[in-house]
Design a protein around this motif. Structure first.
Motif, mmCIF file in Angstrom:
data_model
loop_
_atom_site.group_PDB
_atom_site.id
_atom_site.type_symbol
_atom_site.label_atom_id
_atom_site.label_comp_id
_atom_site.label_asym_id
_atom_site.label_seq_id
_atom_site.Cartn_x
_atom_site.Cartn_y
_atom_site.Cartn_z
ATOM 1 N N MET A 43 57.102 -16.138 3.843
ATOM 2 C CA MET A 43 56.106 -16.194 4.898
ATOM 3 C C MET A 43 55.005 -17.161 4.477
ATOM 4 N N PRO A 44 54.666 -18.134 5.324
ATOM 5 C CA PRO A 44 53.635 -19.096 4.962
ATOM 6 C C PRO A 44 52.270 -18.421 4.899
ATOM 7 N N SER A 45 51.458 -18.875 3.954
ATOM 8 C CA SER A 45 50.131 -18.280 3.835
ATOM 9 C C SER A 45 49.247 -18.776 4.968
ATOM 10 N N GLN A 46 48.420 -17.876 5.466
ATOM 11 C CA GLN A 46 47.514 -18.236 6.552
ATOM 12 C C GLN A 46 46.197 -18.706 5.974
ATOM 13 N N THR A 47 45.556 -19.591 6.682
ATOM 14 C CA THR A 47 44.229 -20.021 6.291
ATOM 15 C C THR A 47 43.276 -18.854 6.488
ATOM 16 N N LEU A 48 42.441 -18.613 5.492
ATOM 17 C CA LEU A 48 41.450 -17.550 5.599
ATOM 18 C C LEU A 48 40.088 -18.166 5.891
ATOM 19 N N TYR A 49 39.361 -17.492 6.763
ATOM 20 C CA TYR A 49 37.997 -17.870 7.089
ATOM 21 C C TYR A 49 37.089 -16.794 6.537
ATOM 22 N N ILE A 50 35.970 -17.211 5.992
ATOM 23 C CA ILE A 50 35.065 -16.282 5.312
ATOM 24 C C ILE A 50 33.733 -16.255 6.034
ATOM 25 N N VAL A 51 33.250 -15.035 6.276
ATOM 26 C CA VAL A 51 31.895 -14.842 6.768
ATOM 27 C C VAL A 51 31.135 -14.200 5.618
ATOM 28 N N LYS A 52 30.081 -14.842 5.195
ATOM 29 C CA LYS A 52 29.303 -14.356 4.074
ATOM 30 C C LYS A 52 28.002 -13.765 4.591
ATOM 31 N N ILE A 53 27.772 -12.515 4.209
ATOM 32 C CA ILE A 53 26.548 -11.802 4.589
ATOM 33 C C ILE A 53 25.946 -11.262 3.301
ATOM 34 N N ASP B 81 25.543 -10.803 -0.342
ATOM 35 C CA ASP B 81 26.500 -11.014 -1.429
ATOM 36 C C ASP B 81 27.923 -10.660 -1.035
ATOM 37 N N GLU B 82 28.124 -10.165 0.188
ATOM 38 C CA GLU B 82 29.459 -9.722 0.607
ATOM 39 C C GLU B 82 30.174 -10.802 1.392
ATOM 40 N N GLU B 83 31.494 -10.880 1.156
ATOM 41 C CA GLU B 83 32.335 -11.815 1.890
ATOM 42 C C GLU B 83 33.335 -11.035 2.723
ATOM 43 N N PHE B 84 33.493 -11.433 3.967
ATOM 44 C CA PHE B 84 34.434 -10.826 4.895
ATOM 45 C C PHE B 84 35.471 -11.881 5.234
ATOM 46 N N ARG B 85 36.734 -11.572 4.980
ATOM 47 C CA ARG B 85 37.817 -12.536 5.179
ATOM 48 C C ARG B 85 38.559 -12.236 6.474
ATOM 49 N N PHE B 86 38.879 -13.312 7.200
ATOM 50 C CA PHE B 86 39.578 -13.205 8.476
ATOM 51 C C PHE B 86 40.688 -14.240 8.548
ATOM 52 N N THR B 87 41.772 -13.876 9.224
ATOM 53 C CA THR B 87 42.787 -14.863 9.590
ATOM 54 C C THR B 87 42.412 -15.388 10.976
ATOM 55 N N GLN B 88 43.033 -16.488 11.373
ATOM 56 C CA GLN B 88 42.764 -17.021 12.708
ATOM 57 C C GLN B 88 43.177 -16.022 13.783
ATOM 58 N N ASP B 89 44.296 -15.324 13.567
ATOM 59 C CA ASP B 89 44.745 -14.316 14.545
ATOM 60 C C ASP B 89 43.699 -13.226 14.733
ATOM 61 N N GLN B 90 43.077 -12.793 13.640
ATOM 62 C CA GLN B 90 42.042 -11.761 13.753
ATOM 63 C C GLN B 90 40.832 -12.292 14.506
ATOM 64 N N LEU B 91 40.439 -13.519 14.231
ATOM 65 C CA LEU B 91 39.292 -14.100 14.931
ATOM 66 C C LEU B 91 39.576 -14.269 16.417
ATOM 67 N N ASP B 92 40.834 -14.500 16.758
ATOM 68 C CA ASP B 92 41.215 -14.693 18.150
ATOM 69 C C ASP B 92 41.489 -13.378 18.876
ATOM 70 N N TYR B 93 41.283 -12.227 18.219
ATOM 71 C CA TYR B 93 41.479 -10.929 18.869
ATOM 72 C C TYR B 93 40.649 -10.847 20.139
ATOM 73 N N GLU B 94 39.461 -11.416 20.094
ATOM 74 C CA GLU B 94 38.619 -11.569 21.282
ATOM 75 C C GLU B 94 38.382 -13.062 21.470
ATOM 76 N N PRO B 95 39.202 -13.702 22.286
ATOM 77 C CA PRO B 95 39.112 -15.161 22.450
ATOM 78 C C PRO B 95 37.717 -15.610 22.891
ATOM 79 N N GLY B 96 37.314 -16.750 22.367
ATOM 80 C CA GLY B 96 36.044 -17.346 22.773
ATOM 81 C C GLY B 96 34.828 -16.814 22.045
ATOM 82 N N ASN B 97 35.004 -15.908 21.084
ATOM 83 C CA ASN B 97 33.835 -15.390 20.382
ATOM 84 C C ASN B 97 33.303 -16.446 19.406
ATOM 85 N N TYR B 98 32.094 -16.226 18.950
ATOM 86 C CA TYR B 98 31.412 -17.201 18.086
ATOM 87 C C TYR B 98 32.208 -17.491 16.822
#
Length: 143
Positions: free
Chosen positions: A1-11, A13-30
Motif C-alpha cells: 500500500m503506498p504511503s499517504q502524504t501526511l499533513y500536520i496541524v501544530k497547536i 507543542d502538539e502535532e495533529f496528523r491528517f491524511t488528505q482523505d481525513q481532511l476531505d471528510y468535510e469538503p471545502g473546510n479550511y
C-alpha cells in the motif's frame, strides 16, 4: 500500500496528523483548502514549514482532539468529561468547539454541536441511532 502524504496541524507543542482523505471528510473546510494550497495569501502566513504540509494554529489542543476525531469519521458528541478542558465548563467547551468548527468551515460538526446544545437546553440527551438487526434462526430437527 503506498504511503499517504501526511499533513500536520501544530497547536502549541502538539502535532495533529491528517491524511488528505481525513481532511476531505468535510469538503471545502479550511484545513482541506490549506492542504491543497487553495487558501489566500493571508492564510498562507500560518504555514510554518517550507513544504506547506504544516500549519500553525492558535486553538485549544484538547478541543482540537475532538476536531481530529470528527475528521476521522467518529462521533464526538456529547463531549466526554475527560475531554472538557479543566478551565472550561461543559457548556463553554461546546460553545468553543462550535466556534472552532465555524472558523474552520466544518459545517457538519457545527450543526452537530448546535443539535447537542439544543438537546441540552431542553434537558434531553443526544440520542444516537441504534442499529438493530433481525436474524432468522434455522432449527434443525434431528431424529
Amino acid at each position: 500500500m503506498p504511503s499517504q502524504t501526511l499533513y500536520i496541524v501544530k497547536i502549541g507543542d502538539e502535532e495533529f496528523r491528517f491524511t488528505q482523505d481525513q481532511l476531505d471528510y468535510e469538503p471545502g473546510n479550511y484545513l482541506a483548502n490549506h492542504s491543497l494550497q487553495r487558501v489566500d495569501s493571508k492564510a498562507r502566513s500560518h504555514v510554518v514549514e517550507a513544504d506547506n504540509r504544516t500549519l500553525l494554529l492558535e486553538k485549544d489542543p484538547v478541543l482540537f482532539k475532538l476536531i481530529q476525531a470528527h475528521l476521522r469519521g467518529y462521533d464526538v458528541l456529547p463531549i466526554p468529561d475527560a475531554l472538557v478542558p479543566n478551565y472550561m465548563t461543559k457548556e463553554s467547551a461546546l460553545e468553543n468547539l462550535q466556534r472552532d468548527a465555524r472558523s474552520l468551515g466544518l459545517r457538519r460538526l457545527e450543526d452537530k454541536v448546535s443539535t447537542c446544545q439544543l438537546n441540552l437546553s431542553r434537558g434531553t440527551q443526544v440520542k444516537l441511532p441504534i442499529v438493530q438487526k433481525k436474524y432468522k434462526m434455522a432449527v434443525s430437527t434431528v431424529p
